[in-house]
Scaffold this active site. Structure first.
Site, mmCIF file in Angstrom:
data_model
loop_
_atom_site.group_PDB
_atom_site.id
_atom_site.type_symbol
_atom_site.label_atom_id
_atom_site.label_comp_id
_atom_site.label_asym_id
_atom_site.label_seq_id
_atom_site.Cartn_x
_atom_site.Cartn_y
_atom_site.Cartn_z
ATOM 1 N N GLU A 43 0.660 -1.114 0.119
ATOM 2 C CA GLU A 43 -0.006 -0.015 -0.101
ATOM 3 C C GLU A 43 0.782 1.243 0.146
ATOM 4 O O GLU A 43 2.098 1.317 0.582
ATOM 5 C CB GLU A 43 -0.792 -0.174 1.377
ATOM 6 C CG GLU A 43 -1.738 1.247 1.243
ATOM 7 C CD GLU A 43 -2.543 1.402 2.731
ATOM 8 O OE1 GLU A 43 -3.587 2.055 2.827
ATOM 9 O OE2 GLU A 43 -2.168 0.396 3.718
ATOM 10 N N LYS A 112 -9.578 2.519 -2.131
ATOM 11 C CA LYS A 112 -9.723 1.953 -0.631
ATOM 12 C C LYS A 112 -11.045 2.310 -0.107
ATOM 13 O O LYS A 112 -11.358 3.322 0.041
ATOM 14 C CB LYS A 112 -8.473 2.372 0.328
ATOM 15 C CG LYS A 112 -8.644 1.656 1.531
ATOM 16 C CD LYS A 112 -7.488 2.402 2.480
ATOM 17 C CE LYS A 112 -7.386 1.667 3.647
ATOM 18 N NZ LYS A 112 -5.950 1.766 4.326
ATOM 19 N N CYS A 146 -5.473 -2.810 2.907
ATOM 20 C CA CYS A 146 -5.363 -3.001 4.344
ATOM 21 C C CYS A 146 -6.526 -2.945 5.248
ATOM 22 O O CYS A 146 -7.004 -4.133 5.272
ATOM 23 C CB CYS A 146 -4.595 -1.637 4.627
ATOM 24 S SG CYS A 146 -3.613 -1.528 6.028
#
Length: 262
Positions: A43, A112, A146
């Protein structure tokens, strides 16, 4: 079908895209020794969590990162799950994953969906609202970033159409690395899929990151796991095993979505 993957578990230079590109280029050069189908980056690999300077260092429309990753994919004849980068758009900066095939073509972009307030993401980034489903190297796949893995309902949404491989890219802190391992194994078991998870190592001014990139099989078995140092983690995925596991315990056909309520 066997899929060979390589996870670039790297330390990220805080707020320095040029230095990080140079490191990734060097890591790719070492891939020549092995035949790899898919390479995975962590990331925010271009900037790290230098969130307060994103207006200055974020990639405008992702153009620089896309060009860089496309060139690497073609040069080394590999598919890429290009971690994620800070992408400057008209509506704000997104934390965006670029998936690129070996021809250098963009296959999927995923922003995300769940922003992590403990690291002030919501103050500097805008969330995405589209799924991360794609096909890569002949395998139906999905990618998330994540904090997304703490939301099993979001991951399950990606698995309902026979998805076989879940790619996870992260900057997961060392102090919660036990959660990282447990969540990844849980997502693999409950979705009967491969999980290919690339985390970073090293530190920034506020955080120490835990590494322990992992490849997990559809029974929840850890196939490969890195430590907390820079490395390239290699693994082989027997994609047909996903079908075998799903036939043995048919959780997808046994679901009861008609009774699932919030």
């Amino acid at each position: 079908m066997t899929l060979s993957v390589a996870l670039l578990q790297i330390d990220i230079t805080f707020g320095d895209p040029v230095a990080n590109e140079e490191k990734v280029e060097r890591m790719f050069a070492s891939l020549k020794e092995k035949k790899v189908d898919v390479v995975v980056l962590p990331e925010l690999w271009t900037t790290g969590y230098d969130l307060t300077r994103l207006e200055e260092i974020a990639d405008s429309n992702g153009e620089r990162s896309l060009s860089f990753l496309s060139r690497l994919a073609q040069k080394y004849d590999v598919h890429l799950v290009g971690g994620s980068v800070a992408k400057r758009t008209e509506r704000g900066v997104t934390n965006s994953m670029f998936v690129i095939n070996s021809n250098g073509e963009l296959v999927k972009e995923y922003a995300k969906a769940h922003l992590f307030r403990l690291m002030d993401e919501e103050k500097h980034l805008v969330e995405g609202s589209e799924n991360g489903i794609f096909e890569l190297a002949g395998a139906k796949s999905a990618g998330v970033i994540c904090y997304d893995i703490r939301f099993p309902e979001w991951i399950r949404t990606h698995m309902l159409d026979n998805t076989k491989v879940l790619y996870v890219v992260a900057e997961w802190p060392a102090k919660r690395i036990d959660h990282w391992k447990a969540l990844l194994i849980s997502r693999a078991i409950e979705n009967q899929c491969y999980v290919v998870a690339c985390n970073r190592v090293g530190a920034d001014p506020n955080n120490q990151f835990g590494g322990h990139s992992m490849v997990i099989g559809p029974w929840g078995e850890i196939l490969e796991e890195a430590d907390d140092q820079e490395t390239i983690l290699y693994s082989e995925l027997d994609v047909e095993q996903v079908d075998n596991v799903r036939q043995r315990i048919p959780i997808f056909s046994d679901r009861r979505p008609d009774i699932y309520r919030y």
